[in-house]
Design an enzyme around this catalytic site. Sequence first.
Site, short mmCIF file in Angstrom:
data_model
loop_
_atom_site.label_atom_id
_atom_site.label_comp_id
_atom_site.label_asym_id
_atom_site.label_seq_id
_atom_site.Cartn_x
_atom_site.Cartn_y
_atom_site.Cartn_z
N GLU A 52 0.82 -1.21 0.00
CA GLU A 52 0.00 0.00 0.00
C GLU A 52 0.86 1.27 0.00
O GLU A 52 0.44 2.30 -0.51
CB GLU A 52 -0.95 0.00 1.20
CG GLU A 52 -2.05 -1.06 1.12
CD GLU A 52 -1.63 -2.42 1.65
OE1 GLU A 52 -0.42 -2.62 1.94
OE2 GLU A 52 -2.51 -3.30 1.77
N PHE A 114 -11.08 -7.73 13.71
CA PHE A 114 -9.98 -8.16 12.85
C PHE A 114 -9.69 -7.07 11.82
O PHE A 114 -10.59 -6.56 11.16
CB PHE A 114 -10.35 -9.46 12.14
CG PHE A 114 -9.31 -9.91 11.14
CD1 PHE A 114 -8.05 -10.29 11.56
CD2 PHE A 114 -9.62 -9.92 9.78
CE1 PHE A 114 -7.10 -10.69 10.64
CE2 PHE A 114 -8.66 -10.32 8.85
CZ PHE A 114 -7.40 -10.71 9.28
N GLN A 115 -8.44 -6.72 11.69
CA GLN A 115 -7.97 -5.67 10.77
C GLN A 115 -8.68 -4.34 11.01
O GLN A 115 -8.94 -3.59 10.07
CB GLN A 115 -8.10 -6.11 9.31
CG GLN A 115 -7.12 -7.23 8.96
CD GLN A 115 -6.98 -7.50 7.47
OE1 GLN A 115 -7.92 -7.30 6.71
NE2 GLN A 115 -5.81 -7.95 7.06
N LYS A 164 -17.42 -1.21 5.69
CA LYS A 164 -17.85 -2.19 4.69
C LYS A 164 -19.37 -2.16 4.48
O LYS A 164 -19.84 -2.30 3.34
CB LYS A 164 -17.40 -3.59 5.17
CG LYS A 164 -17.42 -4.65 4.08
CD LYS A 164 -16.73 -5.91 4.59
CE LYS A 164 -16.65 -6.96 3.50
NZ LYS A 164 -15.97 -8.18 3.99
N MET A 466 24.33 8.88 2.56
CA MET A 466 24.24 10.17 3.22
C MET A 466 24.47 10.04 4.73
O MET A 466 25.13 10.88 5.35
CB MET A 466 22.88 10.82 2.95
CG MET A 466 22.79 12.26 3.43
SD MET A 466 23.98 13.35 2.60
CE MET A 466 23.00 13.93 1.23
#
Lengths: 553, 85
Positions: A52, A114-115, A164, A466
Amino acid sequence: MASEQLTGAALLFKVLQQHQVKHVFGYPGGAIMPIYDALYDSDVEHFLCRHEQGAAFSAIGYARASEQVGVCFATSGPGATNLITGLADALADSIPVVAITGQVATAAMGSDAFQEIDVFGLSLACTKHSFQVTDVNDLEKVLHRAFAIALEGRQGPVLVDIPKDVQIALVDEKHGNYSQLKNKVKLPPANVGSALALMSKAKKPILYVGGGVGMAQAIDELRSFAKCTGIPSVSTLKGLGALDPQDANYMGMLGMHGTKASNLAVQACDLLIAVGARFDDRVTGKLNEFAPNAKVIHFDIDTAEIDKRRKADVAILGDLKVNLPSLEMPLSIEQWQETCQAMQRDFGWRYDHPGENIFAPAVLKELSDRVPENTCVTTDVGQHQMWTAQHMKFNDPTNFLTSGGMGTMGFGLPAAIGAQVSRPHDCIITVSGDGSIMMNVQELATIKRFQLPVKIVLIDNSKLGMVRQWQDLFFNGRLSETDLSDNPDFIMLAQAFDIKARQITKKHEVAEAIEEMLDHNGPYLLQVKIDAKDNVWPLVPPNTANDKMMENT
Amino acid sequence: MNHYQLNITADDKQVVLERILQVARYRGFLINGINAQVNNADNIGIIKLFVSSERSIGLLVDQINKLIDIKSVTVDNKATQSTSA
């Protein structure tokens, strides 16, 4: 007027279509499945990224290369949290992105489902605005508002979190006019008279150009102002491309890795005209010693930038396209112009470099000289980024995409993907480092899947360059966790994704290898091995005035 | 340390308080108190925010003003003077 009933997910695509969104970047998952189901019937083309964060950076690259809104999708929980770095990057660089996240159903919200994550809460610090839609009847309005907010005033990312059950609920499309924002901040009238008076008195003015010029699409107005006034000019990292790099009065980038001429001129100037720039710490060095003798005229669209880090003697708020022409006035500053041009001659870049090893600045100059017109270059973050900014020339800010404010490693490859999708006929090159490329290396799979002809120039010193440079200079050479000599074989890695690849190690190979890469009709990775001890010069040490820069001696 | 009182009006959105508090903290202002009410007739939230900082209050006013749901932000000079004395 009510019309057909459709699901929230289908409504989303209707609204995207109304905003001329043709491409989105994303990754599916449980809580966003109704949207991905509606995608199946949509004309919107979806680019499956492999993380993502890659989707967010691709949306940013798309937005920056095309001056349109970039759109990305992610599911709830980890999908949404993976977007966060990209949103922060878009906020820091004022990039219009609309991020759509799936959320667990409203009944489950707040139950540690969940999630489930409170992405709305997470978004507060890294978006311009965010919405959570708990009633499908609000969805159409919210989505239109999201696009309007992303583009209005100082641009930025907007997140819309859609549970959802809202995605599958039925709703009437309302066709309302939701895009109009109230202009709640009344800008004071531009104090043109005071600004003109300061300009008339100035003997050593400098034009200090930032990323706001490109965002305002005011390139023509800026160049006209620079030409009419003849004021010597400098640019921030994000402002590169706004000024004509061939203009005799243009001195290049200022700040920590700016040109010596730019920094000395700014320190000596008696009037600093900041245009769409925000006096960032990487630009100013030690703030109270920055341009110490200068009056300041500050052009900006964002009221909050005025006096934030440097007090403005005159602030000119609003649209640069309108305000810049009102200050056009020829100035008699020939002596100052000559002084600045002499500094450019005296302190110009040198590309002579002992030995056979490849010198990265020379590679990037060679690349700059050979790329086709309208080539767009993205970078990651680190030494290669600063060398690109120093040694490549850009004729438009949409042709140089780099993570400026946030300085996000892993930006370059997915941003190049987004740029290539938005400009399929232009040459898109990402200049990366062997540290940065590994941050989003999975996006090579996206290049493979869509056969995107992105060219990758990998400046490889087997170091986190760097940080290694700073450890050498400021931490007594105590090199800590910056050795990357166990990197994978990048040639084999590229080939695993059907990407043609070549490694070069000697100077005499550079020109021919660049030609081969540019001539190749497809993706290509050019691994350029350089000396691990090469540093980026000049360098203004932290909390130091810009005229006290360190140089390669 | 300077003490300030801000009078803020905002659309009545639950999250607007979170946004204001986040901005105040991030921009370097200590939150000493808050008083928030909603006018149910016009759905406008009225918020009194008491903050202290070494920084200029103008910096916070500008940042809160940028929030989308904010209608107005003013500094209550009277309260500011009395608390900073």
